[in-house]
Design a protein around this motif. Sequence first.
Motif, PDB file in Angstrom:
ATOM      1  N   GLN A   5      -6.631 -12.134   4.804  1.00 35.64           N
ATOM      2  CA  GLN A   5      -5.706 -11.259   4.092  1.00 35.64           C
ATOM      3  C   GLN A   5      -5.813  -9.824   4.578  1.00 35.64           C
ATOM      4  O   GLN A   5      -4.808  -9.130   4.749  1.00 35.64           O
ATOM      5  N   SER A   6      -7.025  -9.356   4.813  1.00 35.72           N
ATOM      6  CA  SER A   6      -7.226  -7.969   5.237  1.00 35.72           C
ATOM      7  C   SER A   6      -7.085  -7.778   6.746  1.00 35.72           C
ATOM      8  O   SER A   6      -6.843  -6.670   7.214  1.00 35.72           O
ATOM      9  N   GLN A   7      -7.233  -8.878   7.516  1.00 39.88           N
ATOM     10  CA  GLN A   7      -7.116  -8.791   8.975  1.00 39.88           C
ATOM     11  C   GLN A   7      -6.249  -9.932   9.512  1.00 39.88           C
ATOM     12  O   GLN A   7      -6.745 -10.882  10.119  1.00 39.88           O
ATOM     13  N   ILE A  59       8.100 -11.994   6.472  1.00 38.05           N
ATOM     14  CA  ILE A  59       6.665 -11.898   6.181  1.00 38.05           C
ATOM     15  C   ILE A  59       6.504 -11.308   4.779  1.00 38.05           C
ATOM     16  O   ILE A  59       7.112 -10.282   4.459  1.00 38.05           O
ATOM     17  N   LEU A  60       5.696 -11.970   3.950  1.00 36.55           N
ATOM     18  CA  LEU A  60       5.394 -11.475   2.607  1.00 36.55           C
ATOM     19  C   LEU A  60       3.917 -11.123   2.539  1.00 36.55           C
ATOM     20  O   LEU A  60       3.061 -11.950   2.883  1.00 36.55           O
ATOM     21  N   ALA A  61       3.603  -9.905   2.115  1.00 39.75           N
ATOM     22  CA  ALA A  61       2.221  -9.444   2.113  1.00 39.75           C
ATOM     23  C   ALA A  61       1.936  -8.639   0.850  1.00 39.75           C
ATOM     24  O   ALA A  61       2.849  -8.095   0.221  1.00 39.75           O
ATOM     25  N   ASN A  78      -2.763  -4.804   5.671  1.00 42.72           N
ATOM     26  CA  ASN A  78      -2.435  -3.957   6.819  1.00 42.72           C
ATOM     27  C   ASN A  78      -2.211  -4.827   8.054  1.00 42.72           C
ATOM     28  O   ASN A  78      -2.744  -5.921   8.149  1.00 42.72           O
ATOM     29  N   PRO A  79      -1.481  -4.344   9.066  1.00 40.06           N
ATOM     30  CA  PRO A  79      -0.743  -3.077   9.053  1.00 40.06           C
ATOM     31  C   PRO A  79       0.746  -3.331   8.810  1.00 40.06           C
ATOM     32  O   PRO A  79       1.364  -4.099   9.552  1.00 40.06           O
ATOM     33  N   TYR A  80       1.343  -2.707   7.832  1.00 40.85           N
ATOM     34  CA  TYR A  80       2.749  -2.942   7.506  1.00 40.85           C
ATOM     35  C   TYR A  80       3.663  -2.569   8.674  1.00 40.85           C
ATOM     36  O   TYR A  80       4.596  -3.298   8.996  1.00 40.85           O
TER      37      TYR A  80
END
Length: 314
Positions: free
Chosen positions: A100-102, A116-118, A123-125
Amino acid sequence: MYQLFSIFSLIAILTVACHSSDLSNSISKNCRMIQHKAGETCVPFEPQRVIVLDEPILANAIALGTKPIGATLTSPLFDKNTPPYLVDEVDYTPVSVGSQSQPNIEKILQLKPDLILALEFTNPYDTLSQIAPTVIIEWQDAGHWKAHLLKVAQALGKTFQAQQLLADYNTHIVDLRNALNQPPEQIEVSLAYIGGNTPFIRSDVKNSFSGSILEDVGLARPPSQNIVHPDYQIEISEEMIPSLDADVLFLFAVNDERGKKTWNKLKNHPLWQKLKVVQNNQVYLVDFYNWRSRNIFAANSVIDDLFRYLVKES
């Protein structure tokens, strides 16, 4: 001469305006604008190649009838690819695109997503939005899991389906209330989970995921848990074990060596053995992930557990 220059300028402005209008109309015919935390994104009307960068987004997308082609399936909470609440719901395996973070940008590129759903802290948007239209799904707190479902649905163009899922959830709640032999507010329910040796125990409060479901049912909570906390939980030291007492206690733990060790320590603790709920044999071990996973599948699993134990006890 000045008049001629003005005419040419006007023609140029109109030409640019018409071109911009044509481009805007072309975009609006192929996608719809979604406002979100990071700005505004034009999203395909029926995205076919969706990548999700969060477990709750994955679960809610699947509940809405979308099968993401890629997902972040690695998380400190999960020691296997499919969370328990999804085992009976998923008949395929999305491609893992990192954590999730990388997120793994190379894998995401290879999958050629059209959406893409985040989460807002993923990151990184800027990089993701250059690969495909990207929508940032905002979290208010764990108790706002219904709002999260609706935001995922908006991005996927499936708001009606989300409203139906929530209507079914509400029916599930009403059925539970009707099945109880006493008003829910007369049943005090305590929640505790084992998160390792430090701190010894935690309890979910009113604005947690599980706490919000108990509140929907109308069940009472012990005073120490009947609060709102920015972390959605409170730490319970060994000296605070008596504050866990209630009519019913749901205890959830990760089924690993650390969890088993802490559970053995807890059940042999003198203060634990003095609890009325323990002496009355009203402590129920339930699935950690179902009670803390913040999505519609997990919410219905919690209601199933409440049916299983509260209706039987009533």
